[in-house]
Design a protein around this motif. Structure first.
Motif, PDB file in Angstrom:
ATOM      1  N   ASP B 102       0.848  -1.200   0.000  1.00 12.92           N
ATOM      2  CA  ASP B 102       0.000   0.000   0.000  1.00 12.92           C
ATOM      3  C   ASP B 102       0.883   1.250   0.000  1.00 12.92           C
ATOM      4  O   ASP B 102       1.959   1.265   0.603  1.00 12.92           O
ATOM      5  CB  ASP B 102      -0.857   0.052   1.276  1.00 12.92           C
ATOM      6  CG  ASP B 102      -1.938  -1.034   1.290  1.00 12.92           C
ATOM      7  OD1 ASP B 102      -2.016  -1.817   0.316  1.00 12.92           O
ATOM      8  OD2 ASP B 102      -2.698  -1.088   2.275  1.00 12.92           O
ATOM      9  N   GLU B 103       0.409   2.285  -0.682  1.00 15.67           N
ATOM     10  CA  GLU B 103       1.033   3.614  -0.621  1.00 15.67           C
ATOM     11  C   GLU B 103       2.502   3.614  -1.048  1.00 15.67           C
ATOM     12  O   GLU B 103       3.293   4.446  -0.595  1.00 15.67           O
ATOM     13  CB  GLU B 103       0.894   4.207   0.809  1.00 15.67           C
ATOM     14  CG  GLU B 103      -0.545   4.165   1.317  1.00 15.67           C
ATOM     15  CD  GLU B 103      -0.754   4.876   2.643  1.00 15.67           C
ATOM     16  OE1 GLU B 103       0.226   5.410   3.196  1.00 15.67           O
ATOM     17  OE2 GLU B 103      -1.913   4.929   3.105  1.00 15.67           O
ATOM     18  N   HIS B 104       2.856   2.724  -1.947  1.00 15.45           N
ATOM     19  CA  HIS B 104       4.261   2.540  -2.324  1.00 15.45           C
ATOM     20  C   HIS B 104       4.760   3.610  -3.296  1.00 15.45           C
ATOM     21  O   HIS B 104       5.950   3.926  -3.310  1.00 15.45           O
ATOM     22  CB  HIS B 104       4.421   1.161  -2.963  1.00 15.45           C
ATOM     23  CG  HIS B 104       5.829   0.791  -3.278  1.00 15.45           C
ATOM     24  ND1 HIS B 104       6.789   0.609  -2.296  1.00 15.45           N
ATOM     25  CD2 HIS B 104       6.466   0.583  -4.460  1.00 15.45           C
ATOM     26  CE1 HIS B 104       7.946   0.285  -2.871  1.00 15.45           C
ATOM     27  NE2 HIS B 104       7.778   0.270  -4.172  1.00 15.45           N
ATOM     28  N   PHE B 105       3.869   4.172  -4.119  1.00 11.75           N
ATOM     29  CA  PHE B 105       4.301   5.083  -5.178  1.00 11.75           C
ATOM     30  C   PHE B 105       3.868   6.529  -4.925  1.00 11.75           C
ATOM     31  O   PHE B 105       2.842   6.776  -4.287  1.00 11.75           O
ATOM     32  CB  PHE B 105       3.747   4.636  -6.541  1.00 11.75           C
ATOM     33  CG  PHE B 105       4.330   3.330  -7.013  1.00 11.75           C
ATOM     34  CD1 PHE B 105       5.565   3.290  -7.654  1.00 11.75           C
ATOM     35  CD2 PHE B 105       3.644   2.126  -6.806  1.00 11.75           C
ATOM     36  CE1 PHE B 105       6.109   2.082  -8.083  1.00 11.75           C
ATOM     37  CE2 PHE B 105       4.190   0.921  -7.231  1.00 11.75           C
ATOM     38  CZ  PHE B 105       5.423   0.896  -7.866  1.00 11.75           C
ATOM     39  N   ASP B 106       4.664   7.450  -5.475  1.00  7.98           N
ATOM     40  CA  ASP B 106       4.303   8.874  -5.400  1.00  7.98           C
ATOM     41  C   ASP B 106       3.302   9.239  -6.502  1.00  7.98           C
ATOM     42  O   ASP B 106       2.483  10.147  -6.337  1.00  7.98           O
ATOM     43  CB  ASP B 106       5.555   9.741  -5.575  1.00  7.98           C
ATOM     44  CG  ASP B 106       6.582   9.489  -4.475  1.00  7.98           C
ATOM     45  OD1 ASP B 106       6.198   9.634  -3.297  1.00  7.98           O
ATOM     46  OD2 ASP B 106       7.729   9.118  -4.801  1.00  7.98           O
ATOM     47  N   HIS B 107       3.445   8.557  -7.650  1.00  7.43           N
ATOM     48  CA  HIS B 107       2.587   8.878  -8.792  1.00  7.43           C
ATOM     49  C   HIS B 107       2.256   7.607  -9.562  1.00  7.43           C
ATOM     50  O   HIS B 107       3.061   6.666  -9.572  1.00  7.43           O
ATOM     51  CB  HIS B 107       3.292   9.853  -9.746  1.00  7.43           C
ATOM     52  CG  HIS B 107       3.751  11.105  -9.077  1.00  7.43           C
ATOM     53  ND1 HIS B 107       2.872  12.090  -8.676  1.00  7.43           N
ATOM     54  CD2 HIS B 107       4.986  11.527  -8.710  1.00  7.43           C
ATOM     55  CE1 HIS B 107       3.553  13.080  -8.110  1.00  7.43           C
ATOM     56  NE2 HIS B 107       4.839  12.767  -8.107  1.00  7.43           N
ATOM     57  N   VAL B 108       1.114   7.647 -10.200  1.00  6.58           N
ATOM     58  CA  VAL B 108       0.719   6.550 -11.090  1.00  6.58           C
ATOM     59  C   VAL B 108       0.397   7.139 -12.450  1.00  6.58           C
ATOM     60  O   VAL B 108      -0.198   8.233 -12.538  1.00  6.58           O
ATOM     61  CB  VAL B 108      -0.503   5.783 -10.532  1.00  6.58           C
ATOM     62  CG1 VAL B 108      -1.084   4.842 -11.573  1.00  6.58           C
ATOM     63  CG2 VAL B 108      -0.127   5.015  -9.268  1.00  6.58           C
ATOM     64  N   PHE B 109       0.805   6.442 -13.497  1.00  6.39           N
ATOM     65  CA  PHE B 109       0.579   6.904 -14.872  1.00  6.39           C
ATOM     66  C   PHE B 109      -0.067   5.774 -15.664  1.00  6.39           C
ATOM     67  O   PHE B 109       0.423   4.642 -15.644  1.00  6.39           O
ATOM     68  CB  PHE B 109       1.918   7.301 -15.496  1.00  6.39           C
ATOM     69  CG  PHE B 109       1.805   7.781 -16.915  1.00  6.39           C
ATOM     70  CD1 PHE B 109       1.560   9.121 -17.193  1.00  6.39           C
ATOM     71  CD2 PHE B 109       1.931   6.892 -17.982  1.00  6.39           C
ATOM     72  CE1 PHE B 109       1.452   9.572 -18.502  1.00  6.39           C
ATOM     73  CE2 PHE B 109       1.822   7.336 -19.296  1.00  6.39           C
ATOM     74  CZ  PHE B 109       1.588   8.669 -19.550  1.00  6.39           C
ATOM     75  N   VAL B 110      -1.163   6.111 -16.349  1.00  2.00           N
ATOM     76  CA  VAL B 110      -1.920   5.108 -17.105  1.00  2.00           C
ATOM     77  C   VAL B 110      -2.256   5.695 -18.472  1.00  2.00           C
ATOM     78  O   VAL B 110      -2.865   6.768 -18.551  1.00  2.00           O
ATOM     79  CB  VAL B 110      -3.246   4.756 -16.396  1.00  2.00           C
ATOM     80  CG1 VAL B 110      -3.924   3.586 -17.076  1.00  2.00           C
ATOM     81  CG2 VAL B 110      -3.029   4.476 -14.923  1.00  2.00           C
ATOM     82  N   CYS B 111      -1.851   5.024 -19.532  1.00  2.00           N
ATOM     83  CA  CYS B 111      -2.066   5.584 -20.873  1.00  2.00           C
ATOM     84  C   CYS B 111      -2.558   4.507 -21.834  1.00  2.00           C
ATOM     85  O   CYS B 111      -1.866   3.491 -22.033  1.00  2.00           O
ATOM     86  CB  CYS B 111      -0.746   6.183 -21.371  1.00  2.00           C
ATOM     87  SG  CYS B 111      -0.870   7.040 -22.938  1.00  2.00           S
ATOM     88  N   PHE B 112      -3.712   4.717 -22.435  1.00  2.00           N
ATOM     89  CA  PHE B 112      -4.276   3.794 -23.430  1.00  2.00           C
ATOM     90  C   PHE B 112      -4.472   2.400 -22.836  1.00  2.00           C
ATOM     91  O   PHE B 112      -4.215   1.393 -23.494  1.00  2.00           O
ATOM     92  CB  PHE B 112      -3.394   3.716 -24.689  1.00  2.00           C
ATOM     93  CG  PHE B 112      -3.136   5.040 -25.344  1.00  2.00           C
ATOM     94  CD1 PHE B 112      -4.076   6.051 -25.318  1.00  2.00           C
ATOM     95  CD2 PHE B 112      -1.918   5.282 -25.996  1.00  2.00           C
ATOM     96  CE1 PHE B 112      -3.840   7.280 -25.928  1.00  2.00           C
ATOM     97  CE2 PHE B 112      -1.677   6.507 -26.613  1.00  2.00           C
ATOM     98  CZ  PHE B 112      -2.630   7.501 -26.575  1.00  2.00           C
TER      99      PHE B 112
END
Lengths: 267, 267
Positions: B102-112
């Motif tokens: 849980d809560e491991h990343f600062d940001h998430v990016f999702v494309c297509f």
């Protein structure tokens, strides 16, 4: 043209056109400023919704705003008077038979007009005649085929299509925004540049939900219901469902998209 | 998901996806920069077309790019190696069963990615779990229903509709761009903001005519012809006419419009 004008000439209709103009002012007109002393022809000014904005944005330019309808011009004059506009002269004239000498204007401005004409290239060419060499033309048009929304609805798409069909029956073409580039090139203009202005509306933008989705677009479609049903383009129940579903897109989880096209070119 | 992925996994297809990524880089990615040291999850990286761009734009951020397909990841790794990308770790993982705390990343990016999933809200919620409080998610998706062009053509519209239908049959929804706002809200994100990125192409923009109308969009539609005809969505002649008419919009007097949607939100 008067009787075929798809939006009609009623008072409610001109209120809607004024609301529309206010909401979209920045998006459409924010980047048009005419130099002090320049002579600008606004062709097809209608009830003057754009005229007062243009004039206020360029207070030291001098506008001649023409329309074919005396009735619209009367409303435009009243609107300009109420807005305290001093730099617009209104005049009844036909775009195809303009009472001005060649190369008379520095700039020409046309907004929501070509969509109603059966011969937009000829209109643009007629306007080119009164433009001085190096002068500019600015054209703003919508494109009803640019409309989409969430939740998607076949009824709502059908209602929008009725507007497209009615405009075509009246001799116009409401899919005109996407055509501005080739139309201006064919009319002989140079340096044609087109800039789409997309209106995107979601629940985080309540002013646009109200000002655009509800009061501008859906109100515009709703306004042709009698014609659409009367001319047999749609049955009454499907029409009602289409209007209902358009208003549905204005709920918190709905979205709405429409694109205007703004073109600039030089003579 | 692998066998149903509407764009397939061929080499030609990954060339197209790379061409597409290059043409659209500025429009879609120009405004994403991650702070030095931040940990970013790219979910559904596919063949790595976006990964190398993201990584180059934020050289001091550290990316973990996951995909469910081992075959795509192999291509992504090769692409990253060829591009000299050093700040991306590729890893096989399922968005719905992420191997991170849980809560491991600062940001998430999702494309297509969401367009291919039957349950995009659940995907966004699963991604939210691994995002730290205050962290951001960025989502980019197209919307095939945003496509229109000149000359208009019922065949061409029909061909695009085949792509929409095929994607729906495969469990996805290619009308997803317009839905990003409500999807993110439903998944529990805050401060959701959506910014449409419209691609407008006319004869004055030959790079986009080639790079977008021909090589990206029409090539993508053309690529599903066998499936569309094979599954009985369209007959062969109508399909051919549709592809012909899409290429017709790439002539000097044609225009083409498509809109991507980019959303940002915080946990």
């Amino acid at each position: 043209m008067a009787t075929d004008y798809v939006h009609g000439y009623s008072t409610d209709e001109s209120t809607r056109l004024a609301d529309q103009a206010a909401t979209l002012t920045d998006l459409l007109h924010g980047d048009v400023r005419y130099a002090p002393g320049s002579r600008v022809l606004e062709a097809g000014c209608g009830v003057g919704a754009q005229s007062v904005i243009l004039a206020a944005n360029s207070p030291d330019a001098s506008f001649t705003s023409v329309d074919v309808s005396a009735r619209s011009l009367a409303q435009a004059r009243r609107r300009a008077r109420e807005a305290g506009t001093a730099n617009v002269a209104f005049q009844q004239a036909d775009i195809f038979d303009l009472p001005f000498p060649d190369e008379h204007f520095d700039h020409v401005f046309v907004c929501f007009v070509l969509e109603h004409l059966p011969n937009p290239v000829e209109a643009l060419a007629a306007l080119r005649r009164v433009l001085r060499p190096g002068g500019s033309v600015t054209v703003i048009e919508g494109d009803h085929g640019s409309t989409y929304f969430h939740p998607d609805s076949a009824y709502a798409r059908g209602a929008v299509q009725c507007l497209v069909d009615l405009q075509r029956r009246a001799g116009g073409d409401s899919l005109i925004g996407r055509q501005l580039y080739p139309l201006l090139v064919r009319a002989g203009y140079q340096d044609v540049g087109v800039s789409p202005r997309m209106v995107y509306v979601d629940g985080s933008r309540p002013d646009l939900v109200e000002g655009f989705t509800r009061r501008t677009f859906t109100a515009m479609v709703e306004g042709v219901g009698e014609q659409a049903v009367g001319q047999g383009l749609v049955d009454e129940a499907s029409w009602a469902a289409g209007i209902r579903d358009l208003y549905r897109t204005a709920e918190d989880d709905g979205t709405f998209c429409y694109t205007f096209f703004k073109a600039a070119a030089t003579r």
